[in-house]
Design an enzyme around this catalytic site. Structure first.
Site, PDB file in Angstrom:
ATOM      1  N   ASP A 110       9.331  32.407  22.441  1.00  0.00           N
ATOM      2  CA  ASP A 110      10.487  31.898  23.190  1.00  0.00           C
ATOM      3  C   ASP A 110      11.249  32.971  23.968  1.00  0.00           C
ATOM      4  OD1 ASP A 110      11.685  33.291  21.140  1.00  0.00           O
ATOM      5  OD2 ASP A 110      13.078  31.693  20.574  1.00  0.00           O
ATOM      6  N   CYS A 111      10.801  34.227  23.880  1.00  0.00           N
ATOM      7  CA  CYS A 111      11.541  35.317  24.510  1.00  0.00           C
ATOM      8  C   CYS A 111      11.586  35.162  26.034  1.00  0.00           C
ATOM      9  CB  CYS A 111      10.912  36.659  24.142  1.00  0.00           C
ATOM     10  SG  CYS A 111      11.768  38.088  24.837  1.00  0.00           S
ATOM     11  N   GLY A 152       0.811  -1.205   0.000  1.00  0.00           N
ATOM     12  CA  GLY A 152       0.000   0.000   0.000  1.00  0.00           C
ATOM     13  C   GLY A 152       0.845   1.256   0.000  1.00  0.00           C
ATOM     14  N   GLY A 154      10.667  41.782  24.553  1.00  0.00           N
ATOM     15  CA  GLY A 154      12.043  41.990  24.982  1.00  0.00           C
ATOM     16  C   GLY A 154      12.209  43.263  25.783  1.00  0.00           C
ATOM     17  N   HIS A 156       3.496   4.633   2.875  1.00  0.00           N
ATOM     18  CA  HIS A 156       4.669   4.193   3.640  1.00  0.00           C
ATOM     19  C   HIS A 156       5.966   4.775   3.086  1.00  0.00           C
ATOM     20  CE1 HIS A 156       1.903   1.520   5.547  1.00  0.00           C
ATOM     21  NE2 HIS A 156       1.687   0.826   4.446  1.00  0.00           N
ATOM     22  N   THR A 175      11.830  47.146  19.865  1.00  0.00           N
ATOM     23  CA  THR A 175      12.801  46.148  20.306  1.00  0.00           C
ATOM     24  C   THR A 175      13.204  46.471  21.738  1.00  0.00           C
ATOM     25  OG1 THR A 175      14.788  47.369  19.653  1.00  0.00           O
ATOM     26  CG2 THR A 175      13.726  46.016  17.947  1.00  0.00           C
ATOM     27  N   HIS A 213      -0.398   0.714   9.613  1.00  0.00           N
ATOM     28  CA  HIS A 213      -1.677   1.027   8.961  1.00  0.00           C
ATOM     29  C   HIS A 213      -2.707   1.474  10.002  1.00  0.00           C
ATOM     30  CE1 HIS A 213       0.210  -2.326   6.609  1.00  0.00           C
ATOM     31  NE2 HIS A 213       0.028  -1.459   5.626  1.00  0.00           N
TER      32      HIS A 213
END
Length: 593
Positions: free
Chosen positions: A423-424, A58, A578, A61, A521, A231
């Site tokens: 992520d700051c 199938g 920041g 895969h 910033t 599967h």
């Protein structure tokens, strides 16, 4: 529900366009669209009398096994629809019309699933009736299905099939007989164990979103399913564990000889093995590499096994499944002599895009001595100065600011999740915690320059990303500018001297970033702090200016940083993360002075 989203929702189009794409990445291949067969172009086969090796099953895969077609691997592959075996008619067409007419015989590698075995079996019997010499090698390497549950059907075929295909294809390339190719394929199967695990089932293109929701709910939050098939077949157990715990269970199922239901292959301590770690398709390369590390560690520690080869990647997938399969192959003698051992056949070159083991045998076999890497920077202390600070005041004021910054992490992260990548806050917290550890564990010298240099080194080691680089540049520049004010006699570092060094460091930072106040910033907080401190000599007033600067970024459209890529109007609702984080630190610092 992200797994239910696809770029190609029509399953038929997904299969056909996917197969066509295989020929675009390997121009020596031909695509028979009607029969969904990928096969080698006759002109690319230097020795058409050699045994042909065929595999199939199938779709879904990939790269198994259409992308394994090529010199040194498969001669052809027959594909079904997603998770469904190809028909006997497709297989018959492949065996009778898509292989070199001169071929000595054919080895057909089949995974042990009922539909595959039956349909390939019918195709093989038809080919035999037409006078062709065909041997079938059935791969059944899964230990997730034990003897009791497997019954007469037996074990399922998993990613160990990739090893069987590669080894049989390499042996056929040497001109070996069909009997020898089939014999070695069966030797590999008899010495092969595999087991899979997944965090979720996969969603097949074209099926309903409700089905995807039901699949997600079936497993349950926080659980991993061990023994899951390729599967979407249910596994043998669901567990809540971490990666070391998961790997421990999986290796025990493959290698524990006391488990009579699953002890299919006896592998003794110190024996030579090959390790294959196969991605279901949706596990990140980062995590897969971590999985490899844990597996190799436990193999050595608990089983006394050091793999001769470690192969990692996506070889036999399950669409975008967030799982992996571990396969362990015991290396045993093929009985065919030099150049035809299992390891040599595995190492043999293959021009197939699906086989991604790229490290040369010589690299594996070479002995590598221990490298004693040293960090010279850690051994070199900065030149001392006559500039003095009160160590206890420095420690208490810094910790006050750092703790206030750490307390604001959730808020900074929330802001950054709206206007950035989220992520700051974590990055600032990591750096702050690193400095606090340094302050708690090391003696803080009265020499202002040495203290500052050591703090800068902590920031370099603990903070990454853009913010980490900016802070490290600024602090190292600050140390250099503080040094400029050194004298021949012991001198206390005054607020005006700090302010001058800070002002000079701002100019140095401008060499590396064009950011200025108004760009949304951290500079919107840093510049007002430095300018106010220079003008007044008052740290509290400077911290208040930084806080106002950070607050003023709310509604300010970014012209630098990752925020410029984020659409929407989030910037009108929150300040720059920041700048806000820095203002929190400066406020806490000023409160302690």
């Amino acid at each position: 529900m992200a797994a239910a989203k696809h770029y190609i929702d029509d399953p038929t189009n997904a299969v056909l366009s996917g197969l066509r794409g295989v020929t675009l990445t390997n121009p020596s291949l031909v695509f028979d669209e009607k029969n969904k067969i990928i096969y080698r172009h006759p002109s690319s086969i230097a020795s058409p009398k050699n045994v042909s090796v065929v595999c199939g099953g199938g779709s879904g895969h990939e790269p198994g096994f259409s992308a394994f077609v090529g010199q040194g691997a498969l001669t052809a592959c027959v594909a079904g629809t997603i998770f469904a075996s190809p028909s006997a008619q497709q297989i018959r067409t492949c065996l009778s019309q898509r292989l070199p007419a001169e071929t000595e015989g054919v080895v057909v590698v089949v995974t042990n699933y009922t539909g595959d075995v039956l349909n390939f079996g019918m195709g093989i019997e038809k080919a035999r009736a037409m006078g062709k010499k065909v041997e079938m090698v059935v791969v059944a390497d899964d230990v997730g299905v034990g003897r009791a549950k497997g019954g007469k059907v037996g074990r399922r075929g998993l990613s160990g099939t990739a090893l069987v295909v590669k080894i049989c294809g390499a042996l056929a390339e040497t001109g070996a007989s069909v009997d020898d190719c089939a014999k070695v394929g069966r030797i590999v199967v008899d010495n092969l164990v595999s087991v899979g695990a997944s965090l979720s089932r996969v969603h097949v293109p074209g099926r309903s979103l409700q089905e995807a929701k039901e699949e997600e709910e079936r497993l349950g939050p926080g659980l991993v399913e061990i023994g899951m098939g390729i599967h979407n077949e249910p596994g043998c157990e669901k567990v809540k564990t971490d990666l070391p715990g998961l790997v421990k269970i999986m290796l025990a199922q493959m290698l524990d000889q006391n488990d009579k239901d699953r002890a299919y292959v006896r592998i003794e301590r110190g024996e030579n093995i090959v390790l294959l770690v196969n991605n279901f398709g949706g596990t990140s390369n980062l995590e897969l590499s971590g999985v490899v590390t844990e597996i190799v560690s436990q193999l050595g520690r608990d089983y006394g096994l050091k793999p001769r080869r470690v192969i990692s990647g996506t070889f036999f997938g399950s669409l975008n499944g967030p799982g992996f399969i571990v396969s362990v192959l015991r290396l045993t003698d093929t009985g065919l002599g030099s150049g035809k051992s299992i390891l040599e056949l595995l190492d043999a070159p293959a021009e197939a895009t699906g086989w991604s083991a790229s490290v040369k045998p010589d690299t594996w076999e070479k002995e590598y001595g221990q490298v004693n890497a040293t960090d010279d920077d850690d051994k070199v202390d900065p030149k001392s100065s006559n500039l003095r600070v009160d160590p206890s005041m420095l420690k208490s004021s810094l910790k006050s600011g750092l703790n206030k910054l750490i307390a604001s992490e959730a808020e900074v992260t929330r802001y950054d999740s709206i206007v950035g990548d989220g992520d700051c806050g974590i990055g600032l917290k990591r750096g702050a915690e690193g400095i606090i550890r340094f302050l708690d564990e090391d003696e803080i010298p009265a020499d202002a320059l040495i203290s500052l240099t050591k703090i800068a080194a902590v920031v370099e080691a603990t903070m990454d990303g853009t913010s980490g680089a900016l802070y490290a540049i600024f602090l190292n520049s600050l140390a250099a500018n503080v040094r400029k004010q050194d004298s021949t006699t012991t001198t206390d570092l005054t607020p005006s001297m700090w302010a001058q060094a800070l002002e000079d460091s701002l100019r140095a930072l401008g060499v590396y970033t064009p950011a200025q106040p108004g760009d949304r910033t951290l500079m919107d907080a840093l510049v007002p702090f430095v300018e106010t401190l220079k003008a007044t000599g008052n740290t509290k007033q400077a911290a208040q200016a930084a806080e106002r600067g950070a607050e003023n970024t709310m509604g300010m459209k970014a012209s630098l940083g990752r925020s410029i890529y984020v659409g929407g109007v989030g910037y009108t609702k929150v300040p720059d993360p920041g700048a806000h984080g820095l203002s929190q630190f400066l406020t806490g610092l000023a409160e302690a002075l």
